[in-house]
Design an enzyme around this catalytic site. Structure first.
Site, PDB file in Angstrom:
ATOM      1  N   VAL A  47       0.867  -1.177   0.000  1.00  0.00           N
ATOM      2  CA  VAL A  47       0.000   0.000   0.000  1.00  0.00           C
ATOM      3  C   VAL A  47       0.906   1.229   0.000  1.00  0.00           C
ATOM      4  CG1 VAL A  47      -1.808   1.277   1.231  1.00  0.00           C
ATOM      5  CG2 VAL A  47      -1.800  -1.233   1.271  1.00  0.00           C
ATOM      6  N   GLU A  48       0.881   1.981  -1.090  1.00  0.00           N
ATOM      7  CA  GLU A  48       1.677   3.197  -1.219  1.00  0.00           C
ATOM      8  C   GLU A  48       0.850   4.412  -0.828  1.00  0.00           C
ATOM      9  OE1 GLU A  48       4.262   1.480  -5.001  1.00  0.00           O
ATOM     10  OE2 GLU A  48       2.869   3.122  -5.344  1.00  0.00           O
ATOM     11  N   ALA A  50       0.970   9.135  -1.227  1.00  0.00           N
ATOM     12  CA  ALA A  50       1.548  10.268  -1.943  1.00  0.00           C
ATOM     13  C   ALA A  50       2.904  10.678  -1.383  1.00  0.00           C
ATOM     14  CB  ALA A  50       0.589  11.451  -1.920  1.00  0.00           C
ATOM     15  N   TYR A  52       5.377   9.009  -1.214  1.00  0.00           N
ATOM     16  CA  TYR A  52       6.213   7.936  -1.742  1.00  0.00           C
ATOM     17  C   TYR A  52       7.677   8.238  -1.476  1.00  0.00           C
ATOM     18  CZ  TYR A  52       7.969   4.563  -5.171  1.00  0.00           C
ATOM     19  OH  TYR A  52       8.616   3.516  -5.777  1.00  0.00           O
ATOM     20  N   GLU A  59       4.605  -7.941   2.769  1.00  0.00           N
ATOM     21  CA  GLU A  59       5.001  -8.802   3.878  1.00  0.00           C
ATOM     22  C   GLU A  59       4.612  -8.171   5.212  1.00  0.00           C
ATOM     23  OE1 GLU A  59       8.270  -9.154   0.666  1.00  0.00           O
ATOM     24  OE2 GLU A  59       6.872  -7.639   1.407  1.00  0.00           O
TER      25      GLU A  59
END
Length: 136
Positions: A47-48, A50, A52, A59
């Site tokens: 799950v990314e 903004a 980033y 995992e």
């Protein structure tokens, strides 16, 4: 508990969650599934956000689900990703896995065609630092 983990069940769980990953920035979706010491399968996907690269690996999501489900240890884990190279756990996730798994814990690496490689955690994280290194 069975002696051999059911990698078919882990593959199915990881393959199910991998397309659900939220990866609008990297466009690299990963799924993971693990077998807890309670016999249940726990899955997670990356799950990314903004900010980033701040985000959560697949995992880590599976480990969080395991802890939330009440299990305490990883008996086996499978990581599912696409591409020509093996999608092995990143360094941080290798350490996260080590927190809840023994060096001999099997780690399977898979893609859409099936399992591509198998390692032990010790092969992926040799001479690791873990809970036993800390005084209690």
């Amino acid at each position: 508990m069975a002696d051999q983990p059911d990698f078919d069940a882990l593959f199915a769980a990881a393959a199910t969650v991998q397309p659900r990953a939220y990866a609008p920035y990297s466009c690299f979706k990963v799924g993971a599934a693990l077998l807890g010491d309670d016999g249940a399968v726990y899955a997670g996907c990356n799950v990314e956000n903004a900010a980033y690269p701040v985000g959560a690996c697949a995992e880590a999501g599976a480990i969080s689900a395991m802890i939330a489900g009440g299990a305490k240890a990883i008996r086996a884990i499978l990581v599912f990703g696409e591409g020509g190279e093996l999608v092995t756990p990143c360094g941080g996730c290798r350490q996260r896995i080590r927190e809840f798994a023994a060096p001999e814990t099997p780690v399977a690496i898979a893609g859409p065609g099936g399992i591509r490689a198998r390692f032990t955690l010790a092969e992926l994280l040799p001479a690791s630092f873990g809970p036993a290194n800390l005084p209690r």
